[in-house]
Design a protein around this motif. Structure first.
Motif, PDB file in Angstrom:
ATOM      1  N   GLU A 137       0.827  -1.206   0.000  1.00 51.65           N
ATOM      2  CA  GLU A 137       0.000   0.000   0.000  1.00 51.65           C
ATOM      3  C   GLU A 137       0.862   1.257   0.000  1.00 51.65           C
ATOM      4  O   GLU A 137       1.817   1.391   0.759  1.00 51.65           O
ATOM      5  N   LEU A 138       0.493   2.209  -0.872  1.00 50.11           N
ATOM      6  CA  LEU A 138       1.234   3.453  -0.993  1.00 50.11           C
ATOM      7  C   LEU A 138       0.444   4.584  -0.350  1.00 50.11           C
ATOM      8  O   LEU A 138      -0.737   4.766  -0.633  1.00 50.11           O
ATOM      9  N   THR A 139       1.105   5.337   0.534  1.00 49.62           N
ATOM     10  CA  THR A 139       0.466   6.497   1.147  1.00 49.62           C
ATOM     11  C   THR A 139       1.291   7.745   0.860  1.00 49.62           C
ATOM     12  O   THR A 139       2.480   7.654   0.509  1.00 49.62           O
ATOM     13  N   LEU A 182       5.509   7.971   0.639  1.00 50.79           N
ATOM     14  CA  LEU A 182       6.096   8.439  -0.608  1.00 50.79           C
ATOM     15  C   LEU A 182       6.877   9.732  -0.390  1.00 50.79           C
ATOM     16  O   LEU A 182       7.984   9.896  -0.933  1.00 50.79           O
ATOM     17  N   VAL A 199       5.459   0.709  -8.297  1.00 51.17           N
ATOM     18  CA  VAL A 199       4.629   0.227  -7.202  1.00 51.17           C
ATOM     19  C   VAL A 199       4.318  -1.239  -7.441  1.00 51.17           C
ATOM     20  O   VAL A 199       3.839  -1.612  -8.511  1.00 51.17           O
ATOM     21  N   SER A 252       0.190  -3.800  -4.983  1.00 52.23           N
ATOM     22  CA  SER A 252      -0.846  -2.853  -4.577  1.00 52.23           C
ATOM     23  C   SER A 252      -2.017  -2.937  -5.537  1.00 52.23           C
ATOM     24  O   SER A 252      -1.840  -3.186  -6.737  1.00 52.23           O
ATOM     25  N   GLN A 299      -4.040  -0.295  -5.869  1.00 54.66           N
ATOM     26  CA  GLN A 299      -4.431   1.092  -6.071  1.00 54.66           C
ATOM     27  C   GLN A 299      -4.558   1.418  -7.553  1.00 54.66           C
ATOM     28  O   GLN A 299      -3.962   0.758  -8.408  1.00 54.66           O
ATOM     29  N   THR A 359      -2.606   7.338  -8.263  1.00 55.37           N
ATOM     30  CA  THR A 359      -1.210   7.304  -7.823  1.00 55.37           C
ATOM     31  C   THR A 359      -0.366   8.317  -8.591  1.00 55.37           C
ATOM     32  O   THR A 359       0.467   9.027  -8.016  1.00 55.37           O
ATOM     33  N   GLU A 360      -0.590   8.401  -9.882  1.00 57.41           N
ATOM     34  CA  GLU A 360       0.154   9.354 -10.699  1.00 57.41           C
ATOM     35  C   GLU A 360      -0.133  10.791 -10.258  1.00 57.41           C
ATOM     36  O   GLU A 360       0.778  11.619 -10.157  1.00 57.41           O
ATOM     37  N   PHE A 378       1.618  11.452  -6.921  1.00 58.72           N
ATOM     38  CA  PHE A 378       3.059  11.593  -7.158  1.00 58.72           C
ATOM     39  C   PHE A 378       3.381  13.007  -7.649  1.00 58.72           C
ATOM     40  O   PHE A 378       4.275  13.685  -7.125  1.00 58.72           O
ATOM     41  N   PHE A 436       3.015   0.344 -12.332  1.00 66.05           N
ATOM     42  CA  PHE A 436       2.577  -0.705 -11.414  1.00 66.05           C
ATOM     43  C   PHE A 436       3.190  -2.014 -11.885  1.00 66.05           C
ATOM     44  O   PHE A 436       3.028  -2.403 -13.042  1.00 66.05           O
TER      45      PHE A 436
END
Length: 427
Positions: free
Chosen positions: A260-262, A266, A293, A296, A298, A303-304, A307, A334
Motif C-alpha cells: 500500500e502506498l500512502t 512516498l 509500485v 498494490s 491502487q 497514484t500518478e 506523485f 505498477f
C-alpha cells in the motif's frame, strides 16, 4: 611537459530540453548555465596554468547562435589572452562555417582551423614545440573521413589531433566526419582531442583518444557531472583528469514501493533521495524520479496524481536555493511481482523468451532493421550499456505482467512517461 585543457560541445545559450513553467529564478539559472560552464572552463585553464586550451567544436548551437553567446565567448577568450594563453578551436556541425550567421571577430589569441585539415604550431617558452592538427566543418554534414587526411609534420616534440566527429560503427554510414580507431592510431599522435559526443569517454584503454563530453548537460539524457579534460603530456605518456564545469546537473533515480502506498511514505522516500542528490558545491540538480509500485491494488491515475502533487509541493522549497534539487516526474509503473532468476531457469516459453532477451545480440538484432536503414542510421545510435540494460528490464517486466495469470487487468496501467522523460539527446 605540456599541459592543456581539452573541451568540446559548449552549445552556448542553448535552452534545456524537457523543461517548462520553471519559476523565474530557476529559469534565469538555466538560461545562464552554459555561460557559467564557460567561465568555469576559463577558470580551470588559468588555475591549472595550462599552456593552451583546445575546443573541439560546437562552441555555439545551430538552434540559438545569439550575439549574446558570441559576446560572452569573446569576453572569456580575452581573459585568457590577458594571461597569454592561446586557444585552438574547430567549428563543428552546430556552428559550421557556411551557415549565414553574424560572426563577431575573435581575439588574436584564438586560432581557428580552416575547412581543410591543417597544422598550427605552438611553442612553449622553454622551447618545446607542439603541432596541432584539425579542421572546421564547412557545412552541417561532413561525410568524408577527414581524419585520414591529417598529415603529421616533423619538427615538434608533441602532436595533437583535434577532431569533431563520430566513430564508425560496423557498416553504418555517418555524416559527422566518420573515423575508425585505425585511422587515428596510424597518425602516431600523442593525443586526440575529440568532440561531438556528449558523453565523456576514452575510445580505447590503450590509446590517448578522448571525448571530454559537453561542458553543461542539456537534457535528462545527459545525466551526471559534465566538464573538461585536464591533460598532461610527458614524453610518450598522456595523463588525463576530469575537471567539472556544469552549473546544473541532471540525475535520474527510481523509487520502489511495496504494498500500500500512502502520501506519507512516498514523501519520506522522495525526501531521502532528494537529500542524497543535493550537492555541497552549490551545483543545482534536476532530478527525474521514476516510481514503481508492486503488490498494490491502487488505481494508476490516482497514484500518478498523488506523485505529481507531492513533487510540486516539495519543489516550493527549492526555488531560491543555490544548491536546489528540482524534482521532475518520470515513469509511473505498477509492477507485477515475479522472480527473474526463476523465470530464466524455466524450461517453458517465458524462460526461452527471457533467455533470448538476456543474450548479447538480442538488442542489436532487434534494432538492426532501423540501424541498417539509410534514414534510421542517420539519426540513431546503438544504445549504450546502461540504456540496453534498462530496455531489457522493461521488456521483461512487460512480458511478465502480460503472461502471468491475473496480470492482464493491470496491463493498461503500465507506466506513462512525462515530457521530461522524453527529451532527446542531440550530439
Amino acid at each position: 611537459m605540456i599541459r592543456f585543457i581539452h573541451a568540446a560541445d559548449l552549445h552556448l545559450d542553448r535552452p534545456f530540453e524537457g523543461l517548462s513553467d520553471l519559476p523565474r529564478p530557476l529559469h534565469e539559472r538555466v538560461r545562464n548555465s552554459t555561460f557559467k560552464a564557460l567561465d568555469k572552463m576559463v577558470d580551470i585553464t588559468l588555475s591549472e596554468r595550462a599552456d593552451f586550451l583546445i575546443i573541439a567544436g560546437d562552441i555555439f548551437d545551430s538552434s540559438h547562435r545569439s550575439i549574446t553567446a558570441q559576446h560572452r565567448f569573446i569576453h572569456a577568450m580575452k581573459k585568457l589572452s590577458e594571461a597569454s594563453v592561446p586557444v585552438y578551436l574547430v567549428f563543428g556541425n552546430h556552428d559550421h562555417l557556411d551557415d549565414p550567421w553574424n560572426h563577431l571577430r575573435l581575439p588574436e589569441n584564438v586560432h581557428v582551423f580552416s575547412d581543410k585539415p591543417e597544422m598550427i604550431p605552438f611553442q612553449k617558452k622553454n622551447g618545446e614545440r607542439v603541432h596541432l592538427y584539425g579542421f572546421s566543418y564547412r557545412q552541417r554534414r561532413v561525410r568524408d573521413n577527414m581524419a585520414a587526411r591529417y598529415q603529421k609534420e616533423d619538427g615538434a616534440d608533441y602532436h595533437i589531433g583535434i577532431l569533431h566527429g563520430a566513430l564508425l560503427k560496423g557498416n553504418r554510414e555517418d555524416t559527422y566526419a566518420p573515423f575508425s580507431l585505425k585511422d587515428l592510431t596510424e597518425k602516431d599522435f600523442n593525443y586526440w582531442a575529440l568532440g561531438h559526443i556528449h558523453k565523456r569517454m576514452q575510445l580505447s584503454p590503450e590509446l590517448p583518444v578522448w571525448y571530454p563530453g559537453d561542458t553543461q548537460g542539456l537534457s535528462v539524457k545527459e545525466t551526471g557531472d559534465k566538464g573538461v579534460s585536464c591533460v598532461e603530456l610527458n614524453g610518450m605518456e598522456a595523463h588525463v583528469r576530469f575537471c567539472p564545469t556544469a552549473d546544473i546537473i541532471w540525475m535520474r533515480k527510481g523509487i520502489s514501493i511495496q504494498g500500500e502506498l500512502t502520501a506519507d511514505t512516498l514523501e519520506v522516500k522522495i525526501g531521502q533521495i532528494r537529500e542524497e542528490m543535493r550537492r555541497t558545491d552549490e551545483t543545482g540538480v534536476f532530478l527525474l524520479l521514476d516510481l514503481s509500485v508492486a503488490g498494490s491494488d491502487q488505481h494508476f491515475e490516482g497514484t500518478e496524481e498523488l506523485f505529481q502533487e507531492l513533487l510540486d509541493a516539495m519543489n516550493e522549497d527549492e526555488t531560491y536555493r543555490d544548491d536546489f534539487v528540482w524534482l521532475l516526474s518520470g515513469v509511473v509503473r505498477f509492477m507485477q511481482q515475479w522472480e527473474p532468476g526463476q523465470i530464466l531457469k524455466s524450461p517453458h516459453f517465458l524462460g526461452d523468451v527471457f533467455r533470448l532477451i538476456e543474450s548479447d545480440q538480442a538488442i542489436n538484432e532487434a534494432l538492426s532493421p532501423l540501424l541498417q536503414h539509410r534514414l534510421g542510421r542517420r539519426y540513431l545510435d546503438a544504445p549504450d550499456e546502461e540504456t540496453a540494460a534498462r530496455i531489457k528490464a522493461e521488456a521483461e517486466q512487460i512480458l511478465a505482467e502480460s503472461l502471468f495469470p491475473g496480470s492482464a487487468s493491470g496491463a493498461a496501467e503500465r507506466g506513462r512517461r512525462s515530457p521530461a522523460g522524453s527529451a532527446e539527446n542531440e550530439d
